[in-house]
Enzyme design. Structure first.
Site, mmCIF file in Angstrom:
data_model
loop_
_atom_site.group_PDB
_atom_site.id
_atom_site.type_symbol
_atom_site.label_atom_id
_atom_site.label_comp_id
_atom_site.label_asym_id
_atom_site.label_seq_id
_atom_site.Cartn_x
_atom_site.Cartn_y
_atom_site.Cartn_z
ATOM 1 N N ILE A 123 19.153 59.031 -31.400
ATOM 2 C CA ILE A 123 20.037 59.750 -30.478
ATOM 3 C C ILE A 123 21.443 59.156 -30.603
ATOM 4 O O ILE A 123 21.691 58.029 -30.183
ATOM 5 C CB ILE A 123 19.548 59.610 -29.018
ATOM 6 C CG1 ILE A 123 18.091 60.048 -28.900
ATOM 7 C CG2 ILE A 123 20.443 60.417 -28.075
ATOM 8 C CD1 ILE A 123 17.470 59.769 -27.534
ATOM 9 N N GLU A 131 11.123 52.841 -27.487
ATOM 10 C CA GLU A 131 10.672 52.879 -26.079
ATOM 11 C C GLU A 131 10.546 54.311 -25.556
ATOM 12 O O GLU A 131 10.007 54.527 -24.481
ATOM 13 C CB GLU A 131 11.611 52.041 -25.198
ATOM 14 C CG GLU A 131 12.933 52.685 -24.797
ATOM 15 C CD GLU A 131 13.943 52.823 -25.943
ATOM 16 O OE1 GLU A 131 13.648 52.392 -27.078
ATOM 17 O OE2 GLU A 131 15.022 53.393 -25.690
ATOM 18 N N HIS A 144 14.951 54.606 -31.037
ATOM 19 C CA HIS A 144 14.441 54.316 -29.683
ATOM 20 C C HIS A 144 12.908 54.249 -29.626
ATOM 21 O O HIS A 144 12.273 55.203 -29.154
ATOM 22 C CB HIS A 144 14.865 55.440 -28.727
ATOM 23 C CG HIS A 144 16.290 55.410 -28.316
ATOM 24 N ND1 HIS A 144 16.742 54.778 -27.186
ATOM 25 C CD2 HIS A 144 17.380 55.968 -28.889
ATOM 26 C CE1 HIS A 144 18.038 54.930 -27.075
ATOM 27 N NE2 HIS A 144 18.455 55.656 -28.098
ATOM 28 N N CYS A 169 19.313 50.769 -30.608
ATOM 29 C CA CYS A 169 20.420 51.733 -30.638
ATOM 30 C C CYS A 169 21.721 51.112 -30.096
ATOM 31 O O CYS A 169 22.320 50.301 -30.779
ATOM 32 C CB CYS A 169 20.013 53.015 -29.921
ATOM 33 S SG CYS A 169 20.974 54.411 -30.488
HETATM 34 N N1 GLN Z 1 26.181 56.240 -29.398
HETATM 35 C C1 GLN Z 1 25.812 55.248 -28.439
HETATM 36 C C2 GLN Z 1 26.794 54.093 -28.428
HETATM 37 O O1 GLN Z 1 27.735 54.127 -29.097
HETATM 38 C C3 GLN Z 1 24.416 54.727 -28.704
HETATM 39 C C4 GLN Z 1 23.436 55.817 -28.444
HETATM 40 C C5 GLN Z 1 22.089 55.349 -27.995
HETATM 41 O O2 GLN Z 1 21.889 54.190 -27.606
HETATM 42 N N2 GLN Z 1 21.168 56.277 -28.002
HETATM 43 O O3 GLN Z 1 26.652 53.160 -27.733
#
Ligand code: GLN
Length: 245
Positions: A146, A219, A217, A91
């Site tokens: 997320i 994890e 994610h 992410c």
């Molecule tokens: N939106 C976050 C970012 O820009 C990333 C979100 C996440 O790691 N769950 O860094």
């Protein structure tokens, strides 16, 4: 034999990655590795120097980059990625590994990304995914997205210096959240477009050399198959270990 895998521990879901590594490397795990995994949190340059591989967790990529700069870690992290050592970005970690994304990045993977491209926190979602190469490939993996980044394009030059990219997972069109379908098929000021299954925005996991990128994610689940994939294929890169997959 033992291998030290660091988890960048400046901000975000680093504790979850360390727990997963600890769980995965315990002798009772089904992964039955011949190599002992030694996970460490990475907060300083000297921590990073001890690592043979690195995981960059999810969190806030802008905050992580800022904290890395303040801790004098930004250039050492860039050098670590450049050196060809195994790195997995999840992410926000995937954003930091992108070569294009319009903010301070580490780079290293030939993709361009859009932060929060799947929408706001309220549009976060979970869906079942299939990923090439993991153990029991036919059993879906729960993808937790997320405020995840979108992979907008693969930017590999294809030249002799660029390692090929292997796409490991795409969200099937049928699993796409409705809000995305509406947005992507009827862009502002444009005609409705048909989405195709090979649209790069559907890519959610890929590998370039020993670097792994997942925009979700793993994890945050108890399913360690993607971690196992990373350890066996990117870190150990040992056919003997890979045979266990
Ligand atoms: N939106 C976050 C970012 O820009 C990333 C979100 C996440 O790691 N769950 O860094």
């Amino acid at each position: 034999m033992s291998v030290t895998i660091g988890v960048l521990a400046l901000q975000g879901a680093f504790a979850e990655h360390i727990s997963a590594l600890t769980r995965f490397s315990s002798p009772s795990t089904s992964a039955s590795l011949k190599t002992c995994i030694h996970p460490i949190p990475v907060k300083t340059c000297s921590d990073l120097l001890r690592c043979e591989a690195l995981i960059i967790p999810g969190g806030e990529s802008t905050t992580m980059a800022l904290l890395a700069r303040l801790n004098g870690l930004l250039e050492p992290l860039r050098d670590f990625v450049k050196s060809g050592k195994p790195v997995w970005g999840t992410c926000a970690g995937a954003i930091l590994l992108a070569n294009g994304g319009g903010q301070e990045l580490l780079g290293g993977v030939d993709i361009s990304v859009e932060r929060n491209g799947w929408g706001s926190q309220l549009e976060s979602f979970e869906t079942e995914l299939h990923m090439i190469g993991i153990r029991n490939e036919d059993v879906p993996f729960r993808g937790v997205f997320i405020r995840a980044p979108l992979i907008l394009s693969l930017t590999s030059t294809g030249g002799p210096d660029s390692e090929p990219i292997t796409i490991l997972s795409r969200i099937p069109l049928s699993h796409l959240p409705n809000s995305r379908i509406q947005l992507w098929t009827a862009p502002e000021n444009g005609p409705c477009r048909r989405l195709s299954e090979d649209d790069p925005r559907l890519i959610v996991a890929l590998r370039q050399g020993r670097k792994l990128v997942t925009t979700f994610h793993p994890e945050l689940t108890l399913d360690d198959r993607i971690l196992e994939y990373f350890v066996k294929n990117c870190v150990l890169d040992d056919p003997e270990e890979a045979l266990d997959i």
